[in-house]
Design a protein around this motif. Structure first.
Motif, mmCIF file in Angstrom:
data_model
loop_
_atom_site.group_PDB
_atom_site.id
_atom_site.type_symbol
_atom_site.label_atom_id
_atom_site.label_comp_id
_atom_site.label_asym_id
_atom_site.label_seq_id
_atom_site.Cartn_x
_atom_site.Cartn_y
_atom_site.Cartn_z
ATOM 1 N N GLN A 4 0.846 -1.195 0.000
ATOM 2 C CA GLN A 4 0.000 0.000 0.000
ATOM 3 C C GLN A 4 0.882 1.245 0.000
ATOM 4 O OE1 GLN A 4 -1.943 -0.993 3.662
ATOM 5 N NE2 GLN A 4 -0.646 0.343 4.899
ATOM 6 N N VAL A 5 0.326 2.294 -0.565
ATOM 7 C CA VAL A 5 1.028 3.581 -0.623
ATOM 8 C C VAL A 5 0.017 4.665 -0.280
ATOM 9 C CG1 VAL A 5 2.218 5.219 -2.152
ATOM 10 C CG2 VAL A 5 2.601 2.759 -2.440
ATOM 11 N N LEU A 6 0.450 5.651 0.439
ATOM 12 C CA LEU A 6 -0.394 6.847 0.582
ATOM 13 C C LEU A 6 0.480 8.081 0.702
ATOM 14 C CD1 LEU A 6 -0.783 8.330 3.614
ATOM 15 C CD2 LEU A 6 -2.024 6.238 4.080
ATOM 16 N N THR A 7 -0.063 9.179 0.238
ATOM 17 C CA THR A 7 0.619 10.470 0.308
ATOM 18 C C THR A 7 -0.211 11.397 1.156
ATOM 19 O OG1 THR A 7 1.532 10.150 -1.892
ATOM 20 C CG2 THR A 7 1.422 12.426 -1.102
ATOM 21 N N GLN A 8 0.453 12.099 2.063
ATOM 22 C CA GLN A 8 -0.326 13.073 2.837
ATOM 23 C C GLN A 8 0.445 14.368 3.039
ATOM 24 O OE1 GLN A 8 -1.297 11.120 6.518
ATOM 25 N NE2 GLN A 8 0.553 11.788 7.542
ATOM 26 N N TYR A 9 -0.321 15.439 2.990
ATOM 27 C CA TYR A 9 0.206 16.766 3.287
ATOM 28 C C TYR A 9 -0.126 17.089 4.747
ATOM 29 C CZ TYR A 9 1.000 17.423 -1.709
ATOM 30 O OH TYR A 9 1.456 17.304 -2.987
ATOM 31 N N PRO A 10 0.595 18.052 5.336
ATOM 32 C CA PRO A 10 0.302 18.413 6.724
ATOM 33 C C PRO A 10 -1.185 18.725 6.904
ATOM 34 C CG PRO A 10 2.302 19.495 5.994
ATOM 35 C CD PRO A 10 1.730 18.813 4.787
ATOM 36 N N GLY A 11 -1.738 18.228 8.010
ATOM 37 C CA GLY A 11 -3.146 18.480 8.305
ATOM 38 C C GLY A 11 -4.074 17.371 7.853
ATOM 39 N N GLU A 12 -3.606 16.501 6.954
ATOM 40 C CA GLU A 12 -4.516 15.476 6.415
ATOM 41 C C GLU A 12 -4.643 14.248 7.317
ATOM 42 O OE1 GLU A 12 -4.298 16.482 1.679
ATOM 43 O OE2 GLU A 12 -3.036 14.861 2.404
ATOM 44 N N ARG A 13 -3.532 13.810 7.920
ATOM 45 C CA ARG A 13 -3.535 12.722 8.903
ATOM 46 C C ARG A 13 -4.130 11.416 8.384
ATOM 47 N NH1 ARG A 13 -1.950 14.952 13.662
ATOM 48 N NH2 ARG A 13 -2.502 13.073 14.801
ATOM 49 N N THR A 14 -3.966 11.143 7.093
ATOM 50 C CA THR A 14 -4.513 9.902 6.518
ATOM 51 C C THR A 14 -3.846 8.675 7.131
ATOM 52 O OG1 THR A 14 -4.614 11.187 4.470
ATOM 53 C CG2 THR A 14 -5.198 8.866 4.312
ATOM 54 N N LEU A 15 -2.522 8.725 7.277
ATOM 55 C CA LEU A 15 -1.794 7.582 7.846
ATOM 56 C C LEU A 15 -2.205 7.334 9.291
ATOM 57 C CD1 LEU A 15 1.549 6.221 7.159
ATOM 58 C CD2 LEU A 15 1.302 6.954 9.497
ATOM 59 N N GLN A 16 -2.400 8.432 10.023
ATOM 60 C CA GLN A 16 -2.827 8.286 11.418
ATOM 61 C C GLN A 16 -4.219 7.634 11.486
ATOM 62 O OE1 GLN A 16 -1.147 10.913 10.147
ATOM 63 N NE2 GLN A 16 -0.158 12.144 11.729
ATOM 64 N N ARG A 17 -5.086 7.955 10.509
ATOM 65 C CA ARG A 17 -6.411 7.307 10.485
ATOM 66 C C ARG A 17 -6.280 5.833 10.113
ATOM 67 N NH1 ARG A 17 -7.971 11.938 7.981
ATOM 68 N NH2 ARG A 17 -8.188 11.026 5.897
ATOM 69 N N LEU A 18 -5.426 5.570 9.140
ATOM 70 C CA LEU A 18 -5.233 4.194 8.663
ATOM 71 C C LEU A 18 -4.779 3.271 9.789
ATOM 72 C CD1 LEU A 18 -4.993 2.346 6.045
ATOM 73 C CD2 LEU A 18 -2.568 2.892 6.119
ATOM 74 N N TYR A 19 -3.840 3.750 10.591
ATOM 75 C CA TYR A 19 -3.253 2.896 11.637
ATOM 76 C C TYR A 19 -3.780 3.223 13.040
ATOM 77 C CZ TYR A 19 0.392 1.072 8.444
ATOM 78 O OH TYR A 19 1.089 0.434 7.442
ATOM 79 N N GLU A 20 -4.896 3.936 13.114
ATOM 80 C CA GLU A 20 -5.447 4.309 14.422
ATOM 81 C C GLU A 20 -5.695 3.062 15.271
ATOM 82 O OE1 GLU A 20 -9.007 6.564 13.971
ATOM 83 O OE2 GLU A 20 -9.292 6.779 16.120
ATOM 84 N N ASN A 21 -5.233 3.093 16.506
ATOM 85 C CA ASN A 21 -5.376 1.966 17.456
ATOM 86 C C ASN A 21 -4.630 0.708 17.026
ATOM 87 O OD1 ASN A 21 -7.125 3.533 19.047
ATOM 88 N ND2 ASN A 21 -8.866 2.917 17.791
ATOM 89 N N LEU A 22 -3.731 0.835 16.077
ATOM 90 C CA LEU A 22 -3.017 -0.355 15.592
ATOM 91 C C LEU A 22 -1.519 -0.277 15.863
ATOM 92 C CD1 LEU A 22 -4.820 -0.692 12.121
ATOM 93 C CD2 LEU A 22 -5.132 -2.186 14.107
ATOM 94 N N SER A 23 -1.121 0.652 16.727
ATOM 95 C CA SER A 23 0.323 0.908 16.874
ATOM 96 C C SER A 23 1.102 -0.316 17.359
ATOM 97 C CB SER A 23 0.573 2.108 17.784
ATOM 98 O OG SER A 23 0.161 1.797 19.089
#
Lengths: 273, 76
Positions: A197-216
């Motif tokens: 998987q690949v994702l790109t995020q700009y500051p403020g978007e937090r897509t990766l943080q949503r993707l891995y939320e509670n999965l650390s």
């Protein structure tokens, strides 16, 4: 001085292409580092001949923009090795390579910077050697350290973009938070078996943080599925395409989604998140 | 009332299962019920999306929802 060098380059160019031999001669004749000569070539709207097959994907102006860019590659294993190789060949001027590890036998199946002669050697040191072999006009700064929330800000100082080539969820989340704090874009990639998987995020978007939320603390599927040679090559390639778009300012409007790649079914899907 | 849920599986979750199916479930079905029905291990579950938004295992599904289940990928 600058005019004299550029006049020399113009006179010795074939069309608008400056050969590697000419670039070396100019650096020698005018006592300039190869990176400086490259800067002057591009500024004179000439093109180092090594990049002739980059066009017309990239214009000379875009090639110049890539040269003036700095990308931090966090992790120099399967993904990171391929990313560094591509960035150097593309002509991205400065690469900060971060990894605490040495090469081990189990890296040989996929990590492009590894080889039997250099087992036990530092990954970032070999990244520097490789880049010097491929494209000596590029600067690679090797950092033999683990990326952490603590050293992250310093490591990413003056960096335009961070490429995630790490291998745990927790460290990725730390990287995303540092990128958020210092306001730089992040291109993420992760792999397991036939999948990536690949994702790109700009500051403020937090897509990766949503993707891995509670999965650390999660253990990734790669622990069971392993990582064969082709998956990091494909995912790193997609990451580098994303990196180019961000560096050249055409990456907006394609965020807020992950690109899910399945090499078993040969599918690539953009998924909004 | 039975409901129809579009279930999408990603990466290794597809192996011996399916990529996408519209499946019938009784009302009050939770995501955990679907996960158990499909014999997926909870500790292998990564991102869960319902209609492109993150959701938890306890969430109830509604007729017409699209549920996407991903394993955690974190290799580099």
């Amino acid at each position: 001085m600058k005019e004299i060098v550029q006049q020399y380059l113009q006179e010795n160019a074939t069309g608008d292409l400056v050969s590697w031999k000419c670039q070396l001669e100019a650096s020698h004749r005018f006592s300039l580092p190869l990176a400086k000569t490259e800067e002057l070539i591009l500024e004179a709207r000439l093109l180092p001949a090594r990049y002739q097959r980059n066009r017309d994907t990239f214009s000379i102006e875009q090639q110049r923009k890539l040269f003036h860019s700095c990308v931090a590659v966090i992790g120099c294993g399967g993904l990171g090795g391929h990313i560094i190789e591509s960035l150097a060949r593309l002509g991205v001027g400065k690469i900060v390579a971060v990894d605490p590890d040495i090469f081990e036998e189990h890296n040989l199946n996929r990590q492009i910077l590894s080889s039997v002669d250099f087992l036990g050697w530092s990954k970032v040191a070999l990244a520097a050697t490789r880049v010097a072999d491929i494209n000596p006009a590029i600067t690679l700064i090797p950092v033999k350290a683990a990326f952490t929330a603590k050293n992250g800000k310093e490591l990413l100082q003056n960096v335009d973009l961070a490429a995630d080539a790490l291998d745990t969820v927790a460290s990725r989340l730390e990287l995303a938070e540092v990128c958020e704090e210092i306001k730089i874009p992040l291109v993420h990639g992760a792999i397991a078996g036939w999948f990536g998987q690949v994702l790109t995020q700009y500051p403020g978007e937090r897509t990766l943080q949503r993707l891995y939320e509670n999965l650390s603390q999660s253990i990734g599927a790669e622990k069971k599925l392993g990582n064969p040679a082709f998956t990091p090559a494909v995912i790193a390639g997609i990451e580098v395409a994303e990196i180019c778009k961000v560096l050249l300012g055409s990456g907006q409007g394609q965020t807020g989604r992950i690109i899910s790649v399945n090499l078993q079914d040969m599918e690539m899907e953009k998924i909004e998140i | 009332m039975p409901m129809l849920v579009n279930v999408k599986l990603y990466a290794s979750f597809r192996t011996d299962r399916f990529a996408m199916e519209s499946r019938h479930y009784p009302s009050e079905t939770t995501i955990r019920d679907v996960v158990h029905e499909l014999s997926l291990q909870e500790d292998e579950l990564g991102t869960i999306l319902v209609n492109s938004r993150r959701a938890g295992l306890h969430a109830h599904l509604a007729d017409g929802d699209t549920l996407a289940l991903f394993p955690v990928l974190s290799g580099g």
